[in-house]
Design a protein around this motif. Structure first.
Motif, PDB file in Angstrom:
ATOM      1  N   VAL A 233      25.660   1.382  55.773  1.00  0.00           N
ATOM      2  CA  VAL A 233      26.674   2.424  55.658  1.00  0.00           C
ATOM      3  C   VAL A 233      27.368   2.566  57.006  1.00  0.00           C
ATOM      4  CG1 VAL A 233      27.051   4.882  55.156  1.00  0.00           C
ATOM      5  CG2 VAL A 233      25.175   3.670  54.057  1.00  0.00           C
ATOM      6  N   GLN A 234      28.662   2.814  56.951  1.00  0.00           N
ATOM      7  CA  GLN A 234      29.418   3.137  58.155  1.00  0.00           C
ATOM      8  C   GLN A 234      28.890   4.458  58.691  1.00  0.00           C
ATOM      9  OE1 GLN A 234      32.100   0.880  58.571  1.00  0.00           O
ATOM     10  NE2 GLN A 234      32.125   1.566  60.674  1.00  0.00           N
ATOM     11  N   ASN A 235      28.420   4.490  59.910  1.00  0.00           N
ATOM     12  CA  ASN A 235      27.742   5.686  60.399  1.00  0.00           C
ATOM     13  C   ASN A 235      28.711   6.741  60.941  1.00  0.00           C
ATOM     14  OD1 ASN A 235      25.650   7.377  60.956  1.00  0.00           O
ATOM     15  ND2 ASN A 235      25.001   6.339  62.821  1.00  0.00           N
ATOM     16  N   THR A 236      29.560   7.246  60.033  1.00  0.00           N
ATOM     17  CA  THR A 236      30.455   8.363  60.345  1.00  0.00           C
ATOM     18  C   THR A 236      30.379   9.307  59.157  1.00  0.00           C
ATOM     19  OG1 THR A 236      32.322   7.318  59.211  1.00  0.00           O
ATOM     20  CG2 THR A 236      32.095   6.858  61.564  1.00  0.00           C
ATOM     21  N   ASP A 237      30.853  10.545  59.325  1.00  0.00           N
ATOM     22  CA  ASP A 237      30.839  11.488  58.204  1.00  0.00           C
ATOM     23  C   ASP A 237      31.568  10.905  56.997  1.00  0.00           C
ATOM     24  OD1 ASP A 237      29.467  13.203  59.772  1.00  0.00           O
ATOM     25  OD2 ASP A 237      31.044  14.704  59.949  1.00  0.00           O
ATOM     26  N   ASP A 238      32.765  10.359  57.265  1.00  0.00           N
ATOM     27  CA  ASP A 238      33.555   9.782  56.173  1.00  0.00           C
ATOM     28  C   ASP A 238      32.824   8.626  55.507  1.00  0.00           C
ATOM     29  OD1 ASP A 238      35.558  11.546  56.533  1.00  0.00           O
ATOM     30  OD2 ASP A 238      36.935  10.159  57.520  1.00  0.00           O
ATOM     31  N   GLY A 239      32.201   7.789  56.316  1.00  0.00           N
ATOM     32  CA  GLY A 239      31.477   6.647  55.779  1.00  0.00           C
ATOM     33  C   GLY A 239      30.344   7.091  54.876  1.00  0.00           C
ATOM     34  N   TRP A 240      29.614   8.117  55.305  1.00  0.00           N
ATOM     35  CA  TRP A 240      28.498   8.609  54.499  1.00  0.00           C
ATOM     36  C   TRP A 240      28.978   9.258  53.215  1.00  0.00           C
ATOM     37  CZ3 TRP A 240      23.656   7.324  54.529  1.00  0.00           C
ATOM     38  CH2 TRP A 240      23.074   6.830  55.702  1.00  0.00           C
ATOM     39  N   ILE A 241      30.034  10.061  53.326  1.00  0.00           N
ATOM     40  CA  ILE A 241      30.536  10.735  52.125  1.00  0.00           C
ATOM     41  C   ILE A 241      31.034   9.706  51.118  1.00  0.00           C
ATOM     42  CG2 ILE A 241      32.384  12.232  51.251  1.00  0.00           C
ATOM     43  CD1 ILE A 241      31.941  13.865  53.917  1.00  0.00           C
ATOM     44  N   ALA A 242      31.785   8.711  51.614  1.00  0.00           N
ATOM     45  CA  ALA A 242      32.280   7.669  50.716  1.00  0.00           C
ATOM     46  C   ALA A 242      31.110   6.939  50.057  1.00  0.00           C
ATOM     47  CB  ALA A 242      33.153   6.674  51.489  1.00  0.00           C
ATOM     48  N   HIS A 243      30.082   6.682  50.831  1.00  0.00           N
ATOM     49  CA  HIS A 243      28.919   5.989  50.296  1.00  0.00           C
ATOM     50  C   HIS A 243      28.203   6.833  49.250  1.00  0.00           C
ATOM     51  CE1 HIS A 243      25.292   3.557  50.149  1.00  0.00           C
ATOM     52  NE2 HIS A 243      24.599   4.665  50.317  1.00  0.00           N
ATOM     53  N   LEU A 244      27.992   8.099  49.569  1.00  0.00           N
ATOM     54  CA  LEU A 244      27.221   8.975  48.678  1.00  0.00           C
ATOM     55  C   LEU A 244      27.967   9.280  47.393  1.00  0.00           C
ATOM     56  CD1 LEU A 244      25.783  11.406  51.336  1.00  0.00           C
ATOM     57  CD2 LEU A 244      24.529   9.694  50.047  1.00  0.00           C
ATOM     58  N   LEU A 245      29.293   9.238  47.461  1.00  0.00           N
ATOM     59  CA  LEU A 245      30.082   9.524  46.268  1.00  0.00           C
ATOM     60  C   LEU A 245      30.453   8.254  45.522  1.00  0.00           C
ATOM     61  CD1 LEU A 245      32.474  12.321  47.542  1.00  0.00           C
ATOM     62  CD2 LEU A 245      30.253  12.546  46.461  1.00  0.00           C
ATOM     63  N   GLY A 246      29.955   7.134  45.994  1.00  0.00           N
ATOM     64  CA  GLY A 246      30.261   5.857  45.358  1.00  0.00           C
ATOM     65  C   GLY A 246      29.532   5.686  44.039  1.00  0.00           C
ATOM     66  N   ASP A 247      29.456   4.458  43.603  1.00  0.00           N
ATOM     67  CA  ASP A 247      28.889   4.182  42.288  1.00  0.00           C
ATOM     68  C   ASP A 247      27.386   4.392  42.217  1.00  0.00           C
ATOM     69  OD1 ASP A 247      31.294   3.552  41.282  1.00  0.00           O
ATOM     70  OD2 ASP A 247      31.150   1.428  41.745  1.00  0.00           O
ATOM     71  N   ILE A 248      26.743   4.271  43.354  1.00  0.00           N
ATOM     72  CA  ILE A 248      25.284   4.352  43.347  1.00  0.00           C
ATOM     73  C   ILE A 248      24.845   5.805  43.133  1.00  0.00           C
ATOM     74  CG2 ILE A 248      23.225   3.788  44.666  1.00  0.00           C
ATOM     75  CD1 ILE A 248      25.441   2.124  46.401  1.00  0.00           C
ATOM     76  N   GLN A 249      23.827   5.965  42.342  1.00  0.00           N
ATOM     77  CA  GLN A 249      23.356   7.305  42.029  1.00  0.00           C
ATOM     78  C   GLN A 249      22.581   7.903  43.204  1.00  0.00           C
ATOM     79  OE1 GLN A 249      23.258  10.438  40.998  1.00  0.00           O
ATOM     80  NE2 GLN A 249      23.425   9.682  38.916  1.00  0.00           N
ATOM     81  N   HIS A 250      23.149   8.927  43.818  1.00  0.00           N
ATOM     82  CA  HIS A 250      22.448   9.624  44.882  1.00  0.00           C
ATOM     83  C   HIS A 250      22.299  11.094  44.553  1.00  0.00           C
ATOM     84  CE1 HIS A 250      23.580   6.090  47.228  1.00  0.00           C
ATOM     85  NE2 HIS A 250      22.632   6.398  48.042  1.00  0.00           N
ATOM     86  N   GLY A 251      22.672  11.474  43.330  1.00  0.00           N
ATOM     87  CA  GLY A 251      22.592  12.884  42.969  1.00  0.00           C
ATOM     88  C   GLY A 251      23.743  13.697  43.537  1.00  0.00           C
ATOM     89  N   TYR A 252      24.847  13.030  43.858  1.00  0.00           N
ATOM     90  CA  TYR A 252      25.980  13.745  44.452  1.00  0.00           C
ATOM     91  C   TYR A 252      27.168  13.826  43.492  1.00  0.00           C
ATOM     92  CZ  TYR A 252      24.113  14.419  49.098  1.00  0.00           C
ATOM     93  OH  TYR A 252      23.367  14.846  50.161  1.00  0.00           O
ATOM     94  N   ARG A 253      26.921  13.618  42.222  1.00  0.00           N
ATOM     95  CA  ARG A 253      28.055  13.556  41.295  1.00  0.00           C
ATOM     96  C   ARG A 253      28.780  14.883  41.152  1.00  0.00           C
ATOM     97  NH1 ARG A 253      26.594   9.019  36.819  1.00  0.00           N
ATOM     98  NH2 ARG A 253      26.670   7.354  38.354  1.00  0.00           N
ATOM     99  N   LYS A 254      28.020  15.979  41.166  1.00  0.00           N
ATOM    100  CA  LYS A 254      28.637  17.298  41.029  1.00  0.00           C
ATOM    101  C   LYS A 254      29.616  17.559  42.161  1.00  0.00           C
ATOM    102  CE  LYS A 254      25.170  19.774  38.442  1.00  0.00           C
ATOM    103  NZ  LYS A 254      23.976  20.608  38.573  1.00  0.00           N
ATOM    104  N   SER A 255      29.169  17.246  43.378  1.00  0.00           N
ATOM    105  CA  SER A 255      30.041  17.541  44.512  1.00  0.00           C
ATOM    106  C   SER A 255      31.275  16.652  44.496  1.00  0.00           C
ATOM    107  CB  SER A 255      29.293  17.414  45.833  1.00  0.00           C
ATOM    108  OG  SER A 255      28.531  16.245  45.861  1.00  0.00           O
TER     109      SER A 255
END
Ligand SMILES: [Zn+2]
Ligand SMILES: [Zn+2]
Ligand SMILES: [Zn+2]
Length: 106
Positions: A71-93
């Motif tokens: 993951v790109q180690n920036t806030d944007d990189g993490w948010i993009a990663h967490l909201l991506g296709d992979i299930q991280h439990g962040y779908r609501k947000s």
């Protein structure tokens, strides 16, 4: 969410939490290749395993403690990663962020 102490920890803060503040974790050490906190007993296995991703040469990269991807180690990189296709439990947000964007432009 920390697996060990059930505290709510942001995903990109989990690693630091495991290396420092978490009181219920087993003894952990940072892996020299992927930088993740790994239980000492599993460290050898982990490093010979495919889920150890070598990001040590890439300064702007970090490893996601949930899916072990680079993951790109920036806030944007993490948010993009967490909201991506992979299930991280962040779908609501994801929906909430979208709704916010729409109301901003309206
Ligand atoms: Zn914890
Ligand atoms: Zn590793
Ligand atoms: Zn991930």
């Amino acid at each position: 969410m920390c697996n060990y102490c059930d505290n709510k920890i942001l995903v990109w803060e989990l690693n630091g939490h495991w290396l420092g503040k978490c009181t219920k974790r087993p003894s952990m050490a940072p892996c020299s290749r992927c930088g993740l906190a790994i239980p000492l007993k599993q460290l050898k296995d982990h490093m010979s395993n495919a889920d150890c991703l070598d990001v040590s040469l890439d300064e702007g990269a970090a490893t996601c403690p949930l899916c072990r991807q680079c993951v790109q180690n920036t806030d944007d990189g993490w948010i993009a990663h967490l909201l991506g296709d992979i299930q991280h439990g962040y779908r609501k947000s994801k929906r909430r962020i979208k709704a916010q964007k729409w109301s901003d432009t309206a």
